[in-house]
Write an enzyme that holds these catalytic residues in place. Sequence first.
Site, PDB file in Angstrom:
ATOM      1  N   GLU A  55     -14.779  -3.469 -36.173  1.00  0.00           N
ATOM      2  CA  GLU A  55     -14.671  -2.104 -36.717  1.00  0.00           C
ATOM      3  C   GLU A  55     -13.937  -1.987 -38.044  1.00  0.00           C
ATOM      4  O   GLU A  55     -13.620  -0.879 -38.461  1.00  0.00           O
ATOM      5  CB  GLU A  55     -14.038  -1.157 -35.674  1.00  0.00           C
ATOM      6  N   GLU A  61     -21.031  -1.200 -28.486  1.00  0.00           N
ATOM      7  CA  GLU A  61     -19.862  -0.601 -27.814  1.00  0.00           C
ATOM      8  C   GLU A  61     -20.138   0.856 -27.541  1.00  0.00           C
ATOM      9  O   GLU A  61     -20.596   1.591 -28.434  1.00  0.00           O
ATOM     10  CB  GLU A  61     -18.624  -0.656 -28.715  1.00  0.00           C
TER      11      GLU A  61
HETATM   12  C1  BMA Z   1     -13.286   0.419 -29.870  1.00  0.00           C
HETATM   13  C2  BMA Z   1     -12.923  -0.964 -29.469  1.00  0.00           C
HETATM   14  C3  BMA Z   1     -11.516  -1.076 -29.018  1.00  0.00           C
HETATM   15  C4  BMA Z   1     -11.083   0.106 -28.252  1.00  0.00           C
HETATM   16  C5  BMA Z   1     -12.271   0.893 -27.769  1.00  0.00           C
HETATM   17  C6  BMA Z   1     -11.899   2.119 -27.034  1.00  0.00           C
HETATM   18  O1  BMA Z   1     -12.591   0.831 -30.982  1.00  0.00           O
HETATM   19  O2  BMA Z   1     -13.281  -1.855 -30.453  1.00  0.00           O
HETATM   20  O3  BMA Z   1     -10.701  -1.241 -30.146  1.00  0.00           O
HETATM   21  O4  BMA Z   1     -10.275  -0.276 -27.220  1.00  0.00           O
HETATM   22  O5  BMA Z   1     -13.065   1.282 -28.842  1.00  0.00           O
HETATM   23  O6  BMA Z   1     -11.204   3.019 -27.840  1.00  0.00           O
END
Ligand code: BMA
Length: 887
Positions: free
Chosen positions: A462, A558
């Site tokens: 990120e 994610e």
């Molecule tokens: C993203 C991930 C983690 C974090 C998750 C939840 O930013 O890469 O850094 O724990 O979301 O917030």
Amino acid sequence: MLFFILIVLASCWLQTNGELTFDLNGQWKLTNSNGSISIPGQVPGSVHTDLISSGILSDPYYRFNDDLYKWVGRENWTYTHSFTVPSELVKKHNVKLVSKGLDTIANITLNGIPVGSSTNMFVRHVWDVTPVLKVGENIIQVAFESPITFSATRFSSYPYDVPPDCPPPVQHGFCHPNFIRKEQSSFSWDWGPGFAPIGIWKDIYLEAFDDPILRDVTAISYESGNSVSEPPNPGWLNITMYFDLGNLPSNESINATVLVWFPTMNYTKIFDIEIDIDHDQISKQVFVPKAELWYPHGYGSQTLYPLNVTLKISRSGETSSRSMKVGFRNVELVQEKIANSTGLSFYFKINNIPIFIKGSNWIPADAFQERITRSNLTGLLQSAIDANIHALRVWGGGVYERDEFYELCDELGIIVWQDFMFACAMYPVDEVFRSSVAEEVHYQVRRLSSHPSIIAWSANNENEKALRKDWYDTSRNFTRYENDYIALYIGVIREIVLSQATGLPFMSSSPSNGLLTEMQGWVAKDPSSVYYGDVHYYNYSADCWDVSSYPKPRFASEYGVQSWPSFRTLGPVSIATDWSYSSAFSNHRQHHMFGQAQILAQIQRHFNLPSSKDHLVYFKDLLYLTQVSQALCIKFETEHYRRLQSILVDGQGHCMGALYWQLNDIWQAPSWSSIEYGGQWKMLHYYVKDFFSPILASGMIQDEELYGYSVTETDNLVDASFVTSIWSWTDLKPKYQVTNQFSQNALSSKMVLRIPLDDLLQKAACGSNPLPTCFVTMVIYHNNSTQLSPINPLFLSSFSDVIGLKKPVIRISSVSKVLTDEFLITLKTSSIAPFTWLDSGGLRGRFSQNGFLMMTPSISVTFFAWESMSTEELANSLTVSSLMDLY
Ligand code: BMA
């Protein structure tokens, strides 16, 4: 016979072991800076666990202990060990001190003489101690400086701010993790505690030799010739040997032989080589006849071949060997034009098969690495496989996992997207920092690149998005931070990864736009674009049941929402006064800003809160609801991504991966995980098993029409039927069914049903208020008989609005042992029971399904025991409940 001869040949050949090793692991002495603490120190290990063993600290995860124990990370600590080495060792021309990992800032002396220093937990050190080691007693000392003071000092001496400076207060963490090459989440994260451990966290030993030895070997499979062969032709390996020359004079060259031996393949190859200062690494290509391909789980077998590489120095006959298991596979990241869409595809082809990546994100399994056992790792990775997960992203805020992790992934067929350990921050780029990163990347790529499970490198988590979206106020000097970004991830990391020819795709960040990011100079205009690369998507204000809120990306690497762990997991680290949702303890454990309110808001969109007046029952019921709510959110979102596998909507879609955030937990706290700390499956993990099922029936409603999609991985579906059933909440049998016959090619998603919802509900006689009265299930059969997919429910209204749902009486009617570690449980219900939850009490194991919608009078569930237990013990501790028990 030939095999026997080869073994004899190989074993005769291994005459004189060139290296003597002397283990320095075990018990050392640990002292703090003023000497007030002096206790035994375990190596490998950490100060915290030593303080626990000595009774100075108790369970660091208990209640608020993470805050109480912050002093440990702020101290300087010294590990000391005295040892007596055999004289043969001291007589060798070269004696090296090998330390596979120091966490983190350390100066090392041997007999009072400085021999090395460390500023990066991710590098292996090999220090020459030949002139320092003596016959008889020796004393080694590893003096650690507090990582907290180190990073604070680096921060304040850096010419400009490198944000973020500190984590949000809700994380109770330490500042400036980006200034130290250490597990970034060890200073705290939005799911984890900040302990900032210190210690000799990996093996440490002496190694003595006369002539050069093999330091490392990599064996990387590649395809030769036509890369379009279907399937690819396995067998080619590029074997690179890295030598430790010791004190070989720079003008001297020595002859040696290398034996490459595949013991299970009856295959050996011998090379004559010359080693000198210009040839301290040599690559050889070998072709292993009849080798078979290695496949991800679900796509074929995980064939691995033991490989032994031995170096034999001609003049002395000294040998040194390295062993590993290799797998043959080929990986391609396809980024090409998609008809009727702007942008590019983004998907992985493994052995020429375009694979929809089904998986999750992996975080460190404990704040103290030494507490993670092989059995913990096996349990977690097997749980991934058991839930139809075949991919994990080793996320960039943790650690490069230990060898065992990747070996297990190789064996289980779990493909790994490997981040480099940089997350959610800008980083310094001064010469010292960059050269430390360079050393780290060289070492880690060399250590990991032979694993067939690893399919991609990604430079950070990120950070491109953070920079572009100005998360840390970098717009005040965008060009500076952009230049720094490029210098580190492209100038250092990418350069090294490409130079190592691992045959794997390199991504400059996650999320990023792939080729577009590159074309736009490595910081894309919109790193979250759905038309390119991967996306991370979190939206805590939207209703997660509303699929129109989700992006339609090429790859979702994610996404997630939080839930709380079960009471079984929380109980041991809390006391009665902690057991409420708004207790000081609950707020302390919640490291995500507004997390508690977000979870509650999502629950309240679709559920009534529990009604119990007993505060403990209420708390447990609420924990359960957080899990129900999370399971549904991730189910809806993941099915959305799977439906989009072959579908484009306004040029968006062709999604080829879903890695939900996050698989595992680091401690007992609310988080996005599907598995609790300790290994217990949350309700989500049972849902993962279903929504990642190889064949999936998935429904959605759009503009008052009901859609049914079939998604299939490796199977072509012929004579398949898609059965849509309408049920009312009052009956244990469907009111109406529609069957659609269809065929479908493997590796695709397909719409097989589109029907006005109203018509269907009318036919099912769902009455004047049909949406809260009825619900839908979808399932795929072959020839109307063999069930191919899980039965997948689709709810038409919130549970706070449903009509007709009674309070069911669910009985465990029988428990019987079917195998040593498998029990069959039969349940009977008086009426429909949503989110039926089986609990094995204190007994460890998992069910074949759980959290399910029980809609037939009787159902059988298998319990897979993770420890030995009798039928009686299980029957006695088993409980069952469902949603309506909350009201
Ligand atoms: C993203 C991930 C983690 C974090 C998750 C939840 O930013 O890469 O850094 O724990 O979301 O917030």
